[in-house]
Scaffold this motif. Sequence first.
Motif, mmCIF file in Angstrom:
data_model
loop_
_atom_site.group_PDB
_atom_site.id
_atom_site.type_symbol
_atom_site.label_atom_id
_atom_site.label_comp_id
_atom_site.label_asym_id
_atom_site.label_seq_id
_atom_site.Cartn_x
_atom_site.Cartn_y
_atom_site.Cartn_z
ATOM 1 N N LYS A 125 0.794 -1.220 0.000
ATOM 2 C CA LYS A 125 0.000 0.000 0.000
ATOM 3 C C LYS A 125 0.831 1.276 0.000
ATOM 4 N N VAL A 126 2.142 1.132 0.076
ATOM 5 C CA VAL A 126 2.972 2.338 0.202
ATOM 6 C C VAL A 126 3.440 2.831 -1.174
ATOM 7 N N VAL A 127 3.521 4.157 -1.272
ATOM 8 C CA VAL A 127 4.186 4.760 -2.420
ATOM 9 C C VAL A 127 5.439 5.442 -1.878
ATOM 10 N N ILE A 128 6.588 4.987 -2.333
ATOM 11 C CA ILE A 128 7.850 5.518 -1.828
ATOM 12 C C ILE A 128 8.421 6.504 -2.846
ATOM 13 N N ILE A 129 8.492 7.750 -2.409
ATOM 14 C CA ILE A 129 9.024 8.810 -3.274
ATOM 15 C C ILE A 129 10.409 9.184 -2.745
ATOM 16 N N THR A 130 11.397 8.881 -3.540
ATOM 17 C CA THR A 130 12.789 9.001 -3.100
ATOM 18 C C THR A 130 13.482 10.178 -3.778
ATOM 19 N N LEU A 131 14.365 10.805 -3.023
ATOM 20 C CA LEU A 131 15.158 11.914 -3.576
ATOM 21 C C LEU A 131 16.537 11.406 -3.968
ATOM 22 N N ALA A 132 16.878 11.511 -5.239
ATOM 23 C CA ALA A 132 18.241 11.161 -5.649
ATOM 24 C C ALA A 132 19.205 12.107 -4.927
ATOM 25 N N CYS A 133 20.404 11.608 -4.604
ATOM 26 C CA CYS A 133 21.314 12.388 -3.756
ATOM 27 C C CYS A 133 21.989 13.523 -4.528
ATOM 28 N N SER A 144 29.712 0.803 -2.427
ATOM 29 C CA SER A 144 30.464 -0.392 -2.030
ATOM 30 C C SER A 144 29.551 -1.605 -1.908
ATOM 31 N N LEU A 145 28.245 -1.358 -1.847
ATOM 32 C CA LEU A 145 27.283 -2.452 -1.683
ATOM 33 C C LEU A 145 26.329 -2.533 -2.866
ATOM 34 N N GLY A 146 26.752 -2.039 -4.000
ATOM 35 C CA GLY A 146 25.939 -2.157 -5.217
ATOM 36 C C GLY A 146 24.891 -1.075 -5.363
ATOM 37 N N GLY A 147 24.881 -0.114 -4.449
ATOM 38 C CA GLY A 147 23.911 0.975 -4.534
ATOM 39 C C GLY A 147 24.448 2.127 -5.361
ATOM 40 N N SER A 148 23.624 3.167 -5.435
ATOM 41 C CA SER A 148 24.011 4.324 -6.233
ATOM 42 C C SER A 148 23.265 5.540 -5.696
ATOM 43 N N PRO A 149 23.887 6.725 -5.775
ATOM 44 C CA PRO A 149 23.201 7.936 -5.278
ATOM 45 C C PRO A 149 21.930 8.263 -6.063
ATOM 46 N N HIS A 150 21.780 7.636 -7.234
ATOM 47 C CA HIS A 150 20.519 7.826 -7.960
ATOM 48 C C HIS A 150 19.877 6.467 -8.272
ATOM 49 N N GLY A 151 20.126 5.492 -7.391
ATOM 50 C CA GLY A 151 19.585 4.141 -7.579
ATOM 51 C C GLY A 151 18.067 4.111 -7.416
ATOM 52 N N GLU A 152 17.455 3.205 -8.159
ATOM 53 C CA GLU A 152 15.983 3.145 -8.167
ATOM 54 C C GLU A 152 15.414 2.047 -7.279
ATOM 55 N N THR A 153 16.248 1.090 -6.887
ATOM 56 C CA THR A 153 15.773 -0.087 -6.158
ATOM 57 C C THR A 153 14.892 0.285 -4.968
ATOM 58 N N GLY A 154 13.723 -0.271 -4.930
ATOM 59 C CA GLY A 154 12.828 -0.092 -3.782
ATOM 60 C C GLY A 154 11.920 1.120 -3.872
ATOM 61 N N SER A 155 12.233 2.057 -4.776
ATOM 62 C CA SER A 155 11.410 3.261 -4.887
ATOM 63 C C SER A 155 10.240 3.033 -5.834
ATOM 64 N N VAL A 172 9.214 4.631 -11.345
ATOM 65 C CA VAL A 172 9.988 3.397 -11.188
ATOM 66 C C VAL A 172 9.072 2.169 -11.188
ATOM 67 N N SER A 173 7.895 2.312 -10.583
ATOM 68 C CA SER A 173 7.006 1.145 -10.486
ATOM 69 C C SER A 173 5.606 1.502 -10.977
ATOM 70 N N GLU A 174 4.787 0.485 -11.120
ATOM 71 C CA GLU A 174 3.377 0.678 -11.486
ATOM 72 C C GLU A 174 2.666 1.554 -10.469
ATOM 73 N N LYS A 175 2.996 1.288 -9.169
ATOM 74 C CA LYS A 175 2.388 2.080 -8.097
ATOM 75 C C LYS A 175 2.740 3.552 -8.255
#
Lengths: 344, 286
Positions: A125-133, A144-155, A172-175
């Motif tokens: 039910k959540v919509v996650i709106i993320t701010l790129a860094c 170092s862990l596969g992330g990125s300052p503008h990564g989309e995973t989970g948003s 990023v997602s249908e939601k």
Amino acid sequence: MAEYYITQSKMTALLKELASDSGMEVFGPVKKGNDVFISKMDGKTELCLDYFISVNSIKEAIFPRFEPILKYKLRSEGVELAELPPIKPLVVFGGHPCDAASIPLMKDLFSWDYKDHFYLQRLEKVVIITLACVEKDENCFCTSLGGSPHGETGSDILLERVSKDGWQAKIVSEKGKKFIETHLDFFRDTITPEKGIPKLQDKDIPVMFQSDRVKKWIEKNFDHPLWEEVASNCWSCAACTYVCPTCHCFDITDDATMWEGVRTKNWDACTLPFFTKHASGHNPRSQSYERYRQRISHKYSYYIDLFNHVSCTGCGRCSRVCKAGVNILDIVKRIDEESKKGEK
Amino acid sequence: MPENIYEPYLMEITEILQETPDTQTFRLAFKDPSVKEKFSFKAGQFGLYSAFGAGESTFCIASSPTRKDYIECTFRTTGRVTSELANMNVGDTIGFRGPYGNSFPLEEKFYGKNITFVAGGIGLAPVRCVIWNVLDLRDKFKDVHIVYGARTYTDLTYKHELKEWEERKDVHLVKTVDPGGDTPECGCTVKWNGCVGFVPTVLEQSTIKGGKDDIAVVCGPPIMIKFTLPVLEKMGFVPENIYTTLENKMKCGLGKCGRCNVGNFYVCKHGPVISYADLSKLPQEY
């Protein structure tokens, strides 16, 4: 595909409007003292949009600090289970890619054989709106862990800053798509990208260790003196775990009157002294360094065995909040160094 | 199964047995007939028992899966939840979530073998579940030995069943109390007819012969386990065939709350039953 933009003032207005609806929960960045926290909003809450990173993560929107998991009535005829309030739709604004990256990790845990519907329904039910860094500090290590300052995973929606006053919204997602379509009026403005708007690239946050090498060392060095050396300063306050987007340990407690009661799932922490204490008084992790070893080993080794992923997104919050100077990046880098020595 | 994984089944206490001054056994019946119909478990599994208003506590299921229609748990009064439970009466309602965890590999590994049970104090509870499971399917196993001890006569649990095992021809029971534990306390008129000595010593002096195919199940206080394992190995048991159950602090029983793990081994999911061979690969954090 259409391009969507939103200004800061429109975003503020949208969140306020959503927060006024009692059928919905809205979380956004709110200034408390000198710091910014992702907090639950109502229609009157003042948003703070001028911050680098919130002290806490977006975790508490989806995995609340206190959550009723059972309600019951105590009657003379016996115990009767009562209804729990329904889980509301929610919007979470203001986390960074390192927050959102925790979502699939936590999902693995909460759906491990037994499905925790409290977490999983909220996730639906959540919509996650993320701010790129646009900023970083010395504690950041997502790359170092596969992330990125503008990564989309989970948003669901990723906002990239294009001007002093606004963002380009990336679906990023249908939601996320549905959310923008529903609130199209707020996303209609076209913002001409300004020059000189800072944008963080992956290379701005260099890779500082190899997590597979760290895991190998942890597997073989449970009794290594390094643990005591790097973590004995830990005060066991558990602040690191509360601000962490992936720490998920919890306690279950009852609170009741003569007539009714509620059982809650509450945040707990592996770094707290009584966490593993048996009723007999025996405690398998009685020393603070043993508990910190558990925290690191869980994230960088055990979690990989269970779910094939490091349970850390490199947000650096635990290091920023620690007043005892325990710094996760320093520790993991040190382990990586030790591991490299061992390889030679 | 309810959608809410934290929702317990409601159970009625149908019998209470005072095992020792601080230890009780509850017999519990499911209130919902459809749950009673469907419920099944395996020897070694555990559950979360709740005293509504006080909270939940983790105990093994102490009865055998061969005994249908009820489950039993045995607990010592130590904390908030167990104190609340200890004050309950027959007819009262408690909550139960479970069964959780793995089980003893009876069919896979125990069938056709000699089985030796070694237990100390309240550690007999998880072992008793397997003992009755084995005895109820007696033809499937070879010799069955039980070595059980407690600090004093008073601390022995399941006294009525010890008597039953003693009288049966198809089980060999060696019971013992720690040195000094045989001295009748004020008001105790029992004349002790068992051994006097610590469990590992008594086990070593017994007529039990171990072999590499024989199975041992060990449960009790950590100190007893520590001294029993070398004795078992000396007797000829191999680590792969020595089983115990781990007893770490738990809250959820579902692999989520994050406190029962020993290294990457989650006691609630991968355990609680573990062979000594596997246990020796884990960090000593239990």
